[in-house]
Design a protein around this motif. Sequence first.
Motif, mmCIF file in Angstrom:
data_model
loop_
_atom_site.group_PDB
_atom_site.id
_atom_site.type_symbol
_atom_site.label_atom_id
_atom_site.label_comp_id
_atom_site.label_asym_id
_atom_site.label_seq_id
_atom_site.Cartn_x
_atom_site.Cartn_y
_atom_site.Cartn_z
ATOM 1 N N LYS A 38 -4.777 -10.610 7.407
ATOM 2 C CA LYS A 38 -5.731 -9.578 7.029
ATOM 3 C C LYS A 38 -6.848 -9.532 8.051
ATOM 4 C CE LYS A 38 -4.592 -10.055 2.150
ATOM 5 N NZ LYS A 38 -5.074 -10.353 0.805
ATOM 6 N N ASN A 70 -8.499 -1.605 7.641
ATOM 7 C CA ASN A 70 -8.382 -0.555 6.638
ATOM 8 C C ASN A 70 -8.027 0.788 7.270
ATOM 9 O OD1 ASN A 70 -11.039 -0.622 7.762
ATOM 10 N ND2 ASN A 70 -11.688 0.833 6.208
ATOM 11 N N THR A 76 -8.232 0.732 1.612
ATOM 12 C CA THR A 76 -9.263 -0.117 1.031
ATOM 13 C C THR A 76 -9.821 -1.032 2.104
ATOM 14 O OG1 THR A 76 -8.060 -0.078 -1.050
ATOM 15 C CG2 THR A 76 -9.765 -1.756 -0.816
ATOM 16 N N THR A 77 -11.136 -1.132 2.170
ATOM 17 C CA THR A 77 -11.768 -2.002 3.162
ATOM 18 C C THR A 77 -11.347 -3.446 2.934
ATOM 19 O OG1 THR A 77 -13.662 -0.535 3.278
ATOM 20 C CG2 THR A 77 -13.968 -2.761 4.130
ATOM 21 N N ILE A 78 -10.928 -4.090 4.014
ATOM 22 C CA ILE A 78 -10.449 -5.470 3.934
ATOM 23 C C ILE A 78 -11.461 -6.393 4.604
ATOM 24 C CG2 ILE A 78 -8.663 -7.078 4.684
ATOM 25 C CD1 ILE A 78 -6.700 -4.753 4.503
ATOM 26 N N THR A 109 0.845 -1.195 0.000
ATOM 27 C CA THR A 109 0.000 0.000 0.000
ATOM 28 C C THR A 109 0.880 1.244 0.000
ATOM 29 O OG1 THR A 109 -1.763 -1.150 1.198
ATOM 30 C CG2 THR A 109 -1.789 1.257 1.256
#
Length: 348
Positions: free
Chosen positions: A198, A203, A230-232, A118
């Motif tokens: 994750k 996020n 970004t939404t994980i 990222t």
Amino acid sequence: MINRAIYLGETFCSYISINNSSTLEVRDVVIKAEIQTDKQRILLLDTSKSPVESIRAGGRYDFIVEHDVKELGAHTLVCTALYSDGEGERKYLPQFFKFIVSNPLSVRTKVRVVKEITFLEACIENHTKSNLYMDQVEFEPSQNWSATMLKADGPHSDYNAQSREIFKPPVLIRSGGGIHNYLYQLKMLSHGSSSPVKVQGSNVLGKLQITWRTNLGEPGRLQTQQILGTTITSKEIELNVVEVPSVVGIDKPFLLKLKLTNQTDKEQGPFEIWLSQNDSDEEKVVMINGLRIMALAPVEAFGSTDFHLNLIATKLGVQRITGITVFDKLEKITYDSLPDLEIFVDQD
């Protein structure tokens, strides 16, 4: 009215003088100073417990108040004096000084993801009438991330590079709209496993801590709100290919090495592995050699297990291995199938 521009993140400092313009001495002077905003009142000075004993005729009492500015908008500095005049009568004198707090900077961010890495770009714009010298623009990552600032490589000697690390000269952002861009590389942390975990809600990337000085050396400090990436979505179980043969023989068994990873903080499983059937009527070319369902033992928290799937191909040429599926027997959950794999099937 205070004429000087006051900015968020600065330390508001005011020199205040109380003058006795009468011809008589005043005694037992209680002085208070406070900042009033739409949200709160902050007491800066209160001499109630130790009043100024006296101020002679024509004399004065001076003091300085300071306040770290943390709110935008209208502010009022309220100064009051309660005193006994020359005739012993208690009197009250209030004074009000209004000022507006503005934003000295705007921070615009962009988040991009490239191959599991990222990148965060922060653009800082100076809205003041003074040059700003940025002492620090540091990204503080949340607990799930690590951060590294990326800088352009310039033509400088090792000596200059070492000097820059020691002295770290500030970055100049010019008055009236000057901008500077910062770039950070973010990586998700692994928790005891070889691959990053994750976590749902991870996020939240972190926030920027910004400190600067003006032309006259006056300091300022701001902290941004949490920056989101970004939404994980939580992925509890992950199946990956470790090794696949490039060429296999037709009608001859071969092994496909896989890794099943538990990305949660509790034991998962036991599991079953199989090849799901196609929705179409097309005959499956690559099949399991032996029992159609393979059993796997439970996998510990943040652990993984390697295993081999015994397969056989029945048609020549480039073929696809499709529908490798994981089923959790305890939770009765079927996870998404592994993406298709290609192999080359030869005559021998």
